[in-house]
Design an enzyme around this catalytic site. Structure first.
Site, PDB file in Angstrom:
ATOM      1  N   SER A  20       1.106  -1.401  -0.231  1.00 33.22           N
ATOM      2  CA  SER A  20       0.373  -0.102  -0.068  1.00 33.22           C
ATOM      3  C   SER A  20       0.879   1.201   0.089  1.00 33.22           C
ATOM      4  O   SER A  20       0.125   1.908   0.074  1.00 33.22           O
ATOM      5  CB  SER A  20      -0.749  -0.071   0.921  1.00 33.22           C
ATOM      6  OG  SER A  20      -2.207  -0.649   1.527  1.00 33.22           O
ATOM      7  N   PHE A  24       7.313   5.551   3.929  1.00 36.18           N
ATOM      8  CA  PHE A  24       7.419   7.231   3.361  1.00 36.18           C
ATOM      9  C   PHE A  24       9.421   6.896   3.907  1.00 36.18           C
ATOM     10  O   PHE A  24       9.165   6.498   5.493  1.00 36.18           O
ATOM     11  CB  PHE A  24       7.399   8.366   3.932  1.00 36.18           C
ATOM     12  CG  PHE A  24       7.903   9.471   3.545  1.00 36.18           C
ATOM     13  CD1 PHE A  24       8.024  10.460   4.872  1.00 36.18           C
ATOM     14  CD2 PHE A  24       8.347  10.029   2.337  1.00 36.18           C
ATOM     15  CE1 PHE A  24       9.131  11.549   3.814  1.00 36.18           C
ATOM     16  CE2 PHE A  24       8.682  11.008   1.744  1.00 36.18           C
ATOM     17  CZ  PHE A  24       9.632  11.666   2.964  1.00 36.18           C
ATOM     18  N   ASN A  26      11.226   4.285   3.273  1.00 33.43           N
ATOM     19  CA  ASN A  26      11.575   3.188   2.798  1.00 33.43           C
ATOM     20  C   ASN A  26      11.037   2.504   0.879  1.00 33.43           C
ATOM     21  O   ASN A  26       9.658   2.529   1.427  1.00 33.43           O
ATOM     22  CB  ASN A  26      10.792   2.099   3.244  1.00 33.43           C
ATOM     23  CG  ASN A  26      10.465   1.027   2.727  1.00 33.43           C
ATOM     24  OD1 ASN A  26      10.730   0.439   1.925  1.00 33.43           O
ATOM     25  ND2 ASN A  26       9.572  -0.321   4.355  1.00 33.43           N
ATOM     26  N   GLU A 175      11.718   1.991  17.209  1.00 32.49           N
ATOM     27  CA  GLU A 175      10.891   0.544  16.379  1.00 32.49           C
ATOM     28  C   GLU A 175      11.897  -0.383  16.602  1.00 32.49           C
ATOM     29  O   GLU A 175      12.566  -1.554  16.006  1.00 32.49           O
ATOM     30  CB  GLU A 175      11.968   1.206  14.889  1.00 32.49           C
ATOM     31  CG  GLU A 175      11.539   2.350  14.519  1.00 32.49           C
ATOM     32  CD  GLU A 175      10.302   2.262  13.745  1.00 32.49           C
ATOM     33  OE1 GLU A 175      10.495   1.776  12.753  1.00 32.49           O
ATOM     34  OE2 GLU A 175       9.895   3.380  14.048  1.00 32.49           O
ATOM     35  N   HIS A 251      15.931   2.451   9.040  1.00 37.61           N
ATOM     36  CA  HIS A 251      16.335   0.638  10.539  1.00 37.61           C
ATOM     37  C   HIS A 251      17.785   0.739  10.267  1.00 37.61           C
ATOM     38  O   HIS A 251      18.424  -0.184   9.197  1.00 37.61           O
ATOM     39  CB  HIS A 251      15.928  -0.164  10.624  1.00 37.61           C
ATOM     40  CG  HIS A 251      14.467   0.144  10.997  1.00 37.61           C
ATOM     41  ND1 HIS A 251      13.168  -0.969  10.109  1.00 37.61           N
ATOM     42  CD2 HIS A 251      13.495   1.189  11.308  1.00 37.61           C
ATOM     43  CE1 HIS A 251      11.938  -0.549  10.952  1.00 37.61           C
ATOM     44  NE2 HIS A 251      12.240   0.499  11.644  1.00 37.61           N
ATOM     45  N   CYS A 372      14.079  -8.280   9.136  1.00 38.84           N
ATOM     46  CA  CYS A 372      13.023  -7.512   9.626  1.00 38.84           C
ATOM     47  C   CYS A 372      11.941  -8.802  10.355  1.00 38.84           C
ATOM     48  O   CYS A 372      11.232  -8.836  11.032  1.00 38.84           O
ATOM     49  CB  CYS A 372      12.729  -7.350   8.152  1.00 38.84           C
ATOM     50  SG  CYS A 372      13.607  -6.012   8.093  1.00 38.84           S
TER      51      CYS A 372
HETATM   52  N1  LIG Z   1      11.683  -3.954   9.124  1.00 34.94           N
HETATM   53  C1  LIG Z   1      11.043  -3.961   8.140  1.00 34.94           C
HETATM   54  C2  LIG Z   1       9.980  -3.102   8.109  1.00 34.94           C
HETATM   55  C3  LIG Z   1       9.281  -3.042   6.333  1.00 34.94           C
HETATM   56  C4  LIG Z   1       8.033  -1.672   6.989  1.00 34.94           C
HETATM   57  N2  LIG Z   1       7.355  -1.382   5.805  1.00 34.94           N
HETATM   58  C5  LIG Z   1       6.028  -1.535   6.045  1.00 34.94           C
HETATM   59  O1  LIG Z   1       5.308  -1.133   6.726  1.00 34.94           O
HETATM   60  C6  LIG Z   1       5.510  -1.398   4.490  1.00 34.94           C
HETATM   61  C7  LIG Z   1       3.919  -1.922   4.354  1.00 34.94           C
HETATM   62  C8  LIG Z   1       3.730  -1.287   2.755  1.00 34.94           C
HETATM   63  O2  LIG Z   1       3.543  -0.346   2.461  1.00 34.94           O
HETATM   64  O3  LIG Z   1       1.809  -1.449   3.240  1.00 34.94           O
HETATM   65  C9  LIG Z   1       8.210  -0.615   7.318  1.00 34.94           C
HETATM   66  O4  LIG Z   1       8.828   0.154   6.629  1.00 34.94           O
HETATM   67  O5  LIG Z   1       8.390  -0.965   9.119  1.00 34.94           O
END
Ligand SMILES: NCCC[C@H](NC(=O)CCC(=O)O)C(=O)O
EC number: 3.5.3.23
Length: 449
Positions: A20, A24, A26, A175, A251, A372
């Site tokens: 989805s 932001f 990532n 986190e 992270h 992760c």
């Molecule tokens: N340790 C890895 C965490 C990845 C996680 N991605 C997300 O939540 C993506 C969800 C989305 O965009 O559908 C984050 O960014 O916390």
């Protein structure tokens, strides 16, 4: 007697796994939004990795997913009526909100909590502090249920101490274990707890990222160390290089990984590398094992290579003294710089003796790699006995959970499907059955009313 082992507890991917574009900062999450997902493949890829590690003799456990879409949050936000009415309403009035309460992001259990093994803590118990994940709304709704699942998995209060999340505000952004590494010579000996943060929240003059959020603060890490009863001499803090956060390293576990007496990190990972090395050596003190700094130079592997391949979002596992295996995603094999570097690493006399590759594309497409997906918990023999025995991965559990996935999971999901009342029903019946398989009790809100 070195009886302790470090167990990995992977998050089982939930039935609503989807892309989805919620995160932001990532880049994988932003690049792959609106791509169709395959929840069934995602869950099976995760189970494969768990089973492979169990077959290699590592202690491997399973943490249940959360109820998604999360109707209690939608009700908290003022939606009323039946579940079906709420879904119809929210998809029309706030589709991004529906996506945010439908994410399977709790699969990434490196963000579930910070864990201090009992050898490190003042009261001799193993401490869990669930992470508030305050920086992202879709993750900030996880910690209460994560706490329930951890309490149901590590129930014996004689051995385990559970802390609720820190205040869910930016100043205490936490986190979890993705920004925490526990170094030690042997797992049951007192270790060095290494906390990496993105910014110092109460010092407006301190350097911090300017393009993407820092997500985790020094003050949060200090609060965790305080609650877990750690001694200052065994705790090291280091700031992540703001430039790599601004490049998409959201992270620390995307640019560094550590295990026992080895720290495997990128040359640009930290704001002050010399200070990080000095502080770790000071805390390491006169331990007999050598401490290995394995620094990967930019001219061998760029920061972009790290973000694209997730070289450092790998699991670094000990098979014996100075004999480690690195668990990497298949993207590492596809990146020539990274793969070339890994071959030279294994050929050298570093403690990393072997590299194993896994296909985790469903999770990787949302920015989650092998590291992760797991929460590390160093357990003494007695603590290991006290863990909920139903959550250990083994042949029987593997077969059972694959059949469970086959029965309940879809093999294709797009954002529009999240409003389907049938998906909610499918997810709830899957989770209801799972709590029986894993002997968790009725931990989900839908089971309680
Ligand atoms: N340790 C890895 C965490 C990845 C996680 N991605 C997300 O939540 C993506 C969800 C989305 O965009 O559908 C984050 O960014 O916390």
């Amino acid at each position: 007697m070195n009886s302790a082992t470090e167990a990995n507890f992977d998050g089982l991917v939930g039935p609503t796994h989807n892309y989805s574009g919620l995160s932001f900062g990532n880049v994988a999450s932003l690049n792959n939004s609106n791509q169709a997902s395959n929840p069934k493949a995602a869950a099976k890829q995760g189970l494969e990795k768990m089973k492979a590690l169990a077959d290699m003799g590592f202690a491997q456990g399973i943490l249940a997913p959360h109820e998604r879409p999360h109707l209690p949050t939608l009700r908290q936000l003022g939606f009323t009526g039946s579940d079906t009415q709420i879904l119809a309403n929210v998809v029309r009035k706030a589709p991004k909100l529906l996506a945010a309460v439908s994410s399977a992001s709790c699969m990434w259990t490196a963000n579930a909590a910070t864990v201090s093994p009992s050898a490190d803590t003042q009261d001799g118990k193993l401490h869990f502090s669930v992470a508030n994940l305050a920086n992202k709304f879709h993750r900030s709704i996880e910690h209460e249920t994560t706490g329930e699942i951890l309490r149901a998995s590590f129930a014996d209060s004689q051995y385990f101490s559970h802390h609720n999340a820190l205040p869910s505000v930016e100043h205490f952004g936490d986190e979890g274990a993705a920004n925490h590494t526990r170094f030690c010579d042997q797992y049951d000996n007192k270790g060095v707890e290494f906390f990496v943060y993105g910014m110092e929240a109460f010092n407006s003059a301190a350097v911090k990222p300017s393009r993407f959020p820092a997500r985790h603060t020094l003050e949060a890490s200090q609060a965790i160390a305080r609650r877990h009863g750690l001694q200052a001499s065994q705790v090291v803090y280091a700031q992540q290089n703001p430039d790599v956060i601004d490049a998409g390293v959201f992270h620390n576990d995307v640019i560094a990984v550590g295990n026992r007496n080895a720290h495997f990190y990128h040359q640009q990972a930290f704001l002050d590398t010399a200070k990080m090395r000095q502080d770790l050596l000071t805390a390491w003190g006169d331990r007999s094992s050598p401490f290995h700094f394995i620094e990967v130079p930019t001219d061998a592997v760029s920061v972009q290579d790290c973000i694209q391949s997730y070289l450092f979002n790998s699991q670094l596992l000990s098979r014996g003294d100075d004999d480690m295996v690195l668990i990497v995603p298949s993207e590492c094999q596809a990146n020539t710089n990274v793969w070339h570097y890994l071959q030279s690493l294994v050929a050298s006399n570093a403690p990393i003796q072997e590299v194993k590759v896994f296909d985790l594309k469903q999770s990787m497409s949302n920015g989650g790699g092998p590291a992760c997906l797991r929460l590390r918990v160093a357990l003494t023999a007695a603590e290991r006995q006290a863990v909920n025995s139903s959550i250990w991965m083994n042949d029987e559990r593997f077969a059972q959970l694959n059949q469970w996935v086959d029965r309940h999971y879809r093999d294709r999901l797009v954002e529009a499907d999240l409003a389907d009342p049938q998906l909610l029903i499918e997810s709830r019946s899957a989770l209801d059955e799972l709590t029986q398989l894993l002997n968790l009790g009725s931990i989900y809100p839908f089971q309680q009313n």
